[in-house]
Design a protein around this motif. Structure first.
Motif, mmCIF file in Angstrom:
data_model
loop_
_atom_site.group_PDB
_atom_site.id
_atom_site.type_symbol
_atom_site.label_atom_id
_atom_site.label_comp_id
_atom_site.label_asym_id
_atom_site.label_seq_id
_atom_site.Cartn_x
_atom_site.Cartn_y
_atom_site.Cartn_z
ATOM 1 N N GLU A 12 43.142 37.913 48.503
ATOM 2 C CA GLU A 12 42.477 37.092 47.487
ATOM 3 C C GLU A 12 42.746 37.804 46.167
ATOM 4 N N HIS A 106 44.911 32.814 53.140
ATOM 5 C CA HIS A 106 43.672 32.919 52.377
ATOM 6 C C HIS A 106 43.491 31.720 51.458
ATOM 7 N N ASP A 139 40.455 30.378 53.697
ATOM 8 C CA ASP A 139 39.153 30.832 53.223
ATOM 9 C C ASP A 139 38.653 29.805 52.198
ATOM 10 N N HIS A 141 37.254 30.445 49.506
ATOM 11 C CA HIS A 141 37.490 30.977 48.154
ATOM 12 C C HIS A 141 38.967 30.837 47.803
ATOM 13 N N HIS A 163 31.402 34.099 55.660
ATOM 14 C CA HIS A 163 32.342 33.352 56.489
ATOM 15 C C HIS A 163 32.105 33.652 57.965
ATOM 16 N N HIS A 440 28.753 38.836 51.712
ATOM 17 C CA HIS A 440 29.130 38.948 53.120
ATOM 18 C C HIS A 440 28.199 39.844 53.929
HETATM 19 ZN ZN ZN Z 1 36.050 34.239 50.944
#
Ligand code: ZN
Length: 487
Positions: A12, A106, A139, A141, A163, A440
């Protein structure tokens, strides 16, 4: 024999971070060629494990290519991305193509000269295999781009942040890809830009209800799948921001209208799903000095290496020491140099150490401390859902006032209390536990905390959206403007 080809490429990219992401960054975290499913599953390889099991149960041949995962930082270097892409394409050429291609990506990877790595890679895969069913798992994001949709048959993102739904989403993608391969469905996808930039935690009531609403749409009225990409805010790319994605069975108009209606519904919730966070002084003012019961857990949100922050900022620890707070645990501090010094010194040794504040300007200044090395553990891991994420070598350093600091030599955020308890730290005896993470960590830490405080600390990934400056997209988004759809 039917052939499944699969690969994983995941980081990311925080384009504001000065730390380049090169091959070493992938090697340090997770880099395997064809063997990722021989290792325990982590967040991004949960899908590969599931797809392999499902395909082999049907007697399919499984061709597993590259899996490359790096902890988020700045741009992936051009040479690293080019090598990974060529690696995957070469495997596909050697295999003579495939019937079904599933990619665990991702969705917010940016390389030098390539703003949309996932779109670029998937387009190259499509050119090699024009007839294959291509499914992509992302993901949430991510920067959902039309280029990615144009090159693939199916795209699904995680729905939950944290997640904890990687496996169910991978199962849905598998199911839809299989039905597409068998000719039972014809996926059509459409995107809607929600004109929102922010951080949305799906364990809050408003977001949880919206996730349930998306799921209620799935599997009826021709709608196959609904995904909300939250976007990754610390990226100056043209496609930054939240987007609604709807997949229907052969109905492009329905996909577009449903994406728009759900996307606008999400926009209407913007005040309910966006939180305000106290600053560091406000948050620490609430930490009492009476005997600790259950600890307060404080998220050092702005030094979450999982969003590309350095992971060694000292702002909060300095403030804790200046205030004389006792019975504190804090981690993870990415400091390979201090870890090496502690390894040489050994457990039980007291020493003076220069701690943190080394990686980049957003790290703040290093702290010079006196401490005792309580424990050193090699090859630690911490759970994120069922997956096990590596944390390298970790050191428990005790400072005056029972302030326990965990340093390690792998940049990674705190996911689980194991980051502390593996070393022997008893979190139940702490007044305050500071975790370098945005969200997270939440579920397992909330179970042991009296309160969880999300704090807008100083640092690289501050949750202050107004401070972000984008040059690659227009300014028509909330909260920059009140009514971006009227402009
Ligand atoms: Zn994420």
């Amino acid at each position: 024999m039917t052939r499944l080809f699969m690969a994983c490429l995941s980081t990311e990219t925080n384009t504001f971070s000065p730390i380049p992401t090169g091959r070493t960054g992938y090697e340090a975290y997770f880099l395997r060629h064809g063997t990722a499913t021989q290792e325990p599953a982590n967040l991004m390889t949960e899908s590969l494990h599931l797809w392999r099991v499902q395909a082999e149960a049907l007697g399919w041949e499984v061709i597993e290519s590259l899996t490359a995962i790096a902890e988020p930082a700045g741009l992936t270097t051009a040479a690293t991305y080019a090598a990974f892409k060529e690696d995957i394409l070469n495997d596909l050429r050697k295999a003579g193509g495939a019937d079904v291609i599933l990619l665990s990506l991702h969705g917010a990877m940016v390389a030098e000269g390539v703003e949309d790595c996932e779109g670029d890679l998937t387009q190259a895969v499509r050119e090699l295999c024009p007839e294959a069913i291509i499914g992509v798992s992302l993901d949430l994001h991510c920067h959902l781009t039309q280029a990615l949709l144009d090159a693939s048959d199916l795209v699904i993102t995680f729905k939950e942040y944290p997640h904890d739904d990687a496996t169910p989403r991978a199962a849905e993608l598998w199911d839809l890809a299989l039905r597409t391969y068998r000719g039972e469905i014809t996926p059509r996808m459409a995107l809607f830009e929600c004109r929102m930039i922010g951080i949305y935690l799906t364990k809050t009531p408003a977001m949880a209800a919206f996730v349930a609403r998306m799921q209620a749409e799935e599997g009826r009225g021709g709608v196959l799948s609904v995904s909300l990409s939250h976007g990754f805010v610390w990226a100056d790319v043209a496609d930054v921001g939240a987007r609604m994605l709807v997949v229907t069975d052969d109905d492009a108009e329905l996909a577009a209208s449903k994406a728009e209606s759900l996307g606008r519904a999400f926009f209407e919730l913007r005040h309910d799903v966006t939180r305000r966070y106290p600053d560091m002084a406000q948050a620490l003012d609430g930490i009492g000095t009476d005997a600790p019961g259950k600890p307060i857990v404080l998220a050092d949100m702005s030094d979450n290496s999982g969003a590309g922050a350095p992971g060694d900022s000292t702002f909060v620890l300095r403030e804790i020491l200046d205030r004389g707070l006792t019975d504190v645990a804090s981690g993870l501090y990415f400091d390979p140099m201090a870890v090496a010094i502690c390894r040489d010194a050994g457990e039980g040794v007291s020493l003076s150490l220069r701690l943190g504040g080394k990686t980049e300007p957003a790290s703040g200044a290093p702290l010079d401390v006196q401490g005792r090395i309580m424990a050193i553990r090699e090859g630690c891991g911490q759970h994120l859902g069922p997956g096990l994420e590596p944390m390298g070598t970790a050191v428990w350093l005790r400072l005056a006032g029972n302030v326990d600091v965990v340093l390690n030599n792998l940049r990674v955020q705190v996911y689980h209390p194991e980051a502390f308890t593996h070393l022997g730290i008893d979190l139940a005896r702490k007044r305050l536990v500071v975790v370098k993470s945005t969200f997270h960590f939440f579920t397992p830490f909330a179970a042991l905390a009296s309160e969880v405080i999300f704090c807008a600390t100083p640092g690289r990934v501050s949750p202050d959206m107004q401070a972000l400056r984008y040059t690659r997209r227009d300014g028509r988004y909330w909260p920059r403007v009140d009514n971006p759809f009227d402009m």
